[in-house]
Scaffold this active site. Structure first.
Site, PDB file in Angstrom:
ATOM      1  N   HIS A  36      51.189 -26.246  26.043  1.00 30.17           N
ATOM      2  CA  HIS A  36      50.378 -25.793  24.913  1.00 30.17           C
ATOM      3  C   HIS A  36      49.557 -26.989  24.405  1.00 30.17           C
ATOM      4  CE1 HIS A  36      49.732 -24.242  20.783  1.00 30.17           C
ATOM      5  NE2 HIS A  36      50.074 -23.051  21.247  1.00 30.17           N
ATOM      6  N   ASP A  86      59.089 -29.104  23.826  1.00 32.42           N
ATOM      7  CA  ASP A  86      58.443 -28.110  22.972  1.00 32.42           C
ATOM      8  C   ASP A  86      59.280 -26.837  23.093  1.00 32.42           C
ATOM      9  OD1 ASP A  86      57.005 -25.992  22.003  1.00 32.42           O
ATOM     10  OD2 ASP A  86      55.207 -26.360  23.219  1.00 32.42           O
ATOM     11  N   GLN A 112      58.863 -21.596  22.247  1.00 32.42           N
ATOM     12  CA  GLN A 112      59.177 -20.309  22.875  1.00 32.42           C
ATOM     13  C   GLN A 112      60.608 -20.277  23.418  1.00 32.42           C
ATOM     14  OE1 GLN A 112      57.250 -17.787  22.544  1.00 32.42           O
ATOM     15  NE2 GLN A 112      55.423 -18.875  21.854  1.00 32.42           N
ATOM     16  N   LYS A 136      58.269 -18.046  14.726  1.00 33.03           N
ATOM     17  CA  LYS A 136      58.394 -17.364  16.029  1.00 33.03           C
ATOM     18  C   LYS A 136      59.814 -16.877  16.258  1.00 33.03           C
ATOM     19  CE  LYS A 136      54.830 -20.228  18.165  1.00 33.03           C
ATOM     20  NZ  LYS A 136      53.667 -19.329  18.277  1.00 33.03           N
ATOM     21  N   CYS A 184      45.945 -21.252  23.769  1.00 31.39           N
ATOM     22  CA  CYS A 184      46.057 -22.710  23.545  1.00 31.39           C
ATOM     23  C   CYS A 184      46.535 -23.417  24.798  1.00 31.39           C
ATOM     24  CB  CYS A 184      46.976 -23.025  22.357  1.00 31.39           C
ATOM     25  SG  CYS A 184      46.400 -22.347  20.812  1.00 31.39           S
TER      26      CYS A 184
HETATM   27  N1  PLP Z   1      54.122 -24.550  21.775  1.00 24.39           N
HETATM   28  C1  PLP Z   1      54.190 -23.304  22.257  1.00 24.39           C
HETATM   29  C2  PLP Z   1      54.762 -23.072  23.618  1.00 24.39           C
HETATM   30  C3  PLP Z   1      53.715 -22.242  21.485  1.00 24.39           C
HETATM   31  O1  PLP Z   1      53.761 -20.998  21.956  1.00 24.39           O
HETATM   32  C4  PLP Z   1      53.162 -22.513  20.205  1.00 24.39           C
HETATM   33  C5  PLP Z   1      52.577 -21.425  19.384  1.00 24.39           C
HETATM   34  O2  PLP Z   1      51.919 -20.546  19.866  1.00 24.39           O
HETATM   35  C6  PLP Z   1      53.144 -23.822  19.748  1.00 24.39           C
HETATM   36  C7  PLP Z   1      53.633 -24.816  20.555  1.00 24.39           C
HETATM   37  C8  PLP Z   1      52.606 -24.178  18.398  1.00 24.39           C
HETATM   38  O3  PLP Z   1      53.392 -23.643  17.394  1.00 24.39           O
HETATM   39  P1  PLP Z   1      52.941 -23.714  15.864  1.00 24.39           P
HETATM   40  O4  PLP Z   1      51.542 -23.170  15.807  1.00 24.39           O
HETATM   41  O5  PLP Z   1      53.935 -22.846  15.155  1.00 24.39           O
HETATM   42  O6  PLP Z   1      53.024 -25.131  15.461  1.00 24.39           O
END
Ligand code: PLP
Length: 414
Positions: free
Chosen positions: A131, A208, A211, A234, A372
């Site tokens: 991401h 990260d 998910q 999430k 993203c």
């Molecule tokens: N990493 C992953 C794999 C994600 O799916 C997301 C959100 O879509 C993020 C990071 C970023 O999360 P946040 O926008 O809650 O900081």
């Protein structure tokens, strides 16, 4: 507080759905089929009630008051820290830092590494499937420190090329920052192996978990990651709260990310010293209500059981993969068998945004875009996909509605 369905497999989705008021919504006059869970999950009544109760009878600023309400709010806030420690099996509560979410946690560690750890010539490994909230903070940390960023390639099925990863590792590698579960493909990465390989060469690993945390049981000691981040919104919780887990030895080496009230030990006009963990990384008044609501979300997930959630999603995504194969011209991006509940779709002749718009007319909420993950899209020669993502309250009947709506898209674009 009503308690959620107890740990059972298969999940009692009817009982779970009754806890989520929003699932009764009509969207464009049709029963809502919410399949944008990788974007943000819906919230059970228990979370909404915890936040309402907090504002109705427990609200005050934390840590600084001597009065009843401040003590109560502080107790709730620190109670969630202990709850998150247990949920993720961290060794110590002060290894849990509350943030606004995954993005902020990644920036906090990236900025700290740029300032205190990385030197010119050092290397940071990310991956092509990450991401932007992994890639961009580490890219910027590298630009600021003179380190080099390299990316693990992805196979056609959407798995990390582990052999290539091992080849990228060397004595200059200081950090491996990777997505545990891909939001665009659903791929569950072999993090245990990735971490062992990195540690064998002295590199730290930051996962990260945006998910991973909502969909599978996370044990930070078992995987032995150095840092882990996730977002409350999430995983059935409110927006405005996330967790950064870091091993104490690492957190002690990093400088504060933000400065101000609550994070100092002593201040003069010329200089300051820092509070101990976790306060060092929690400057200013946090989103206390969100932290309180987050505990209710953790309780809910614990009561249902993450193993049962993972099994339910695996069953749904397998069924959905089988059913979407009936739609002519539809292709699934990310075909590894080891995946979480994400189905990324492209259709010959139809733009993903058109797919999303037509599904919306049927009450089906999916996300269309690059998710993203522009480097990943580029790898597949795509600009975007239409993504359906499942959670514990989704059903096979909802998959059937999705497939019916995809047939309509096909008719329109054939
Ligand atoms: N990493 C992953 C794999 C994600 O799916 C997301 C959100 O879509 C993020 C990071 C970023 O999360 P946040 O926008 O809650 O900081």
């Amino acid at each position: 507080m009503t308690s959620p369905s107890s740990a059972i497999a298969p999940l009692d989705t009817a009982r779970i759905r009754a806890d989520f008021p929003i699932l009764g919504t009509l969207a464009r006059g049709k029963p809502l089929v919410y399949l944008d869970n990788a974007g943000s999950s819906q919230k059970p009544r228990q979370v909404i009630e915890a936040i309402t109760r907090y504002y109705e009878s427990e609200n005050a600023n934390i840590h600084r008051g001597v009065h009843y309400l401040s003590e109560r709010a502080s107790e709730l806030y620190e109670g969630t820290r202990e709850g998150a420690r247990r949920f993720f099996n961290a060794r110590r509560a002060h290894e849990i830092i509350f943030t606004r979410g995954t993005t902020e946690g990644m920036n906090l560690v990236g900025a700290g590494f740029a300032q205190a750890i990385l030197k010119p010539g050092d290397e940071v490994i990310v991956s092509t499937m990450d991401h932007h909230s992994v890639i961009v903070p580490w890219q910027q940390a590298c630009i600021r420190s003179g380190a080099k960023i390299v990316a693990v390639p992805v196979t056609p099925e959407g798995e990390l090329d582990i052999e290539a990863y091992v080849r990228l590792l060397n004595e200059r590698t200081k950090m491996v920052a990777l997505t545990w579960v891909s939001n665009a493909l659903g791929t569950i990465n072999p993090v245990r192996r990735i971490i062992e390989e990195a540690h064998a060469r002295g590199a730290a690993v930051m996962l990260d978990g945006a998910q991973a945390a909502p969909h599978l049981a996370v044990d930070v000691q078992a995987v032995d990651c150095d840092f882990f981040v996730c977002s409350g919104h999430k995983m059935l919780g409110p927006t405005g709260v996330g967790v950064l887990y870091g091993k104490e030895t690492w957190l002690d080496r990093l400088p504060p990310y933000q400065t101000g009230g609550g994070m100092i030990d002593m201040v003069t006009i010329e200089q300051s010293t820092w509070a101990r963990l976790p306060a060092k990384f929690e400057a200013g008044t946090p989103d206390i209500a969100a932290v309180v609501g987050f505990q209710a979300a953790l309780d809910y997930l614990e009561a249902v059981g993450l193993d049962a959630v993972a099994a339910h999603e695996h069953e749904l995504v397998s069924y959905a993969t089988e059913r979407v194969a009936e739609v002519p011209g539809l292709r699934v991006i990310g075909t590894t068998p080891n995946k979480a509940g994400v189905l990324s779709l492209v259709m010959e002749g139809a733009h993903p945004h058109d797919i999303g718009t037509i599904l919306d007319q049927e009450g089906v909420a999916v996300r269309a875009g690059h998710h993203c993950c522009q480097p990943l899209m580029r790898h597949y020669g795509l600009s975007s996909t239409a993504r359906a993502s499942f959670y514990l309250y989704n059903t096979r009947e909802e998959v059937d509605v999705l497939v019916g709506a995809l047939h309509k898209v096909r008719e329109i674009f054939s």
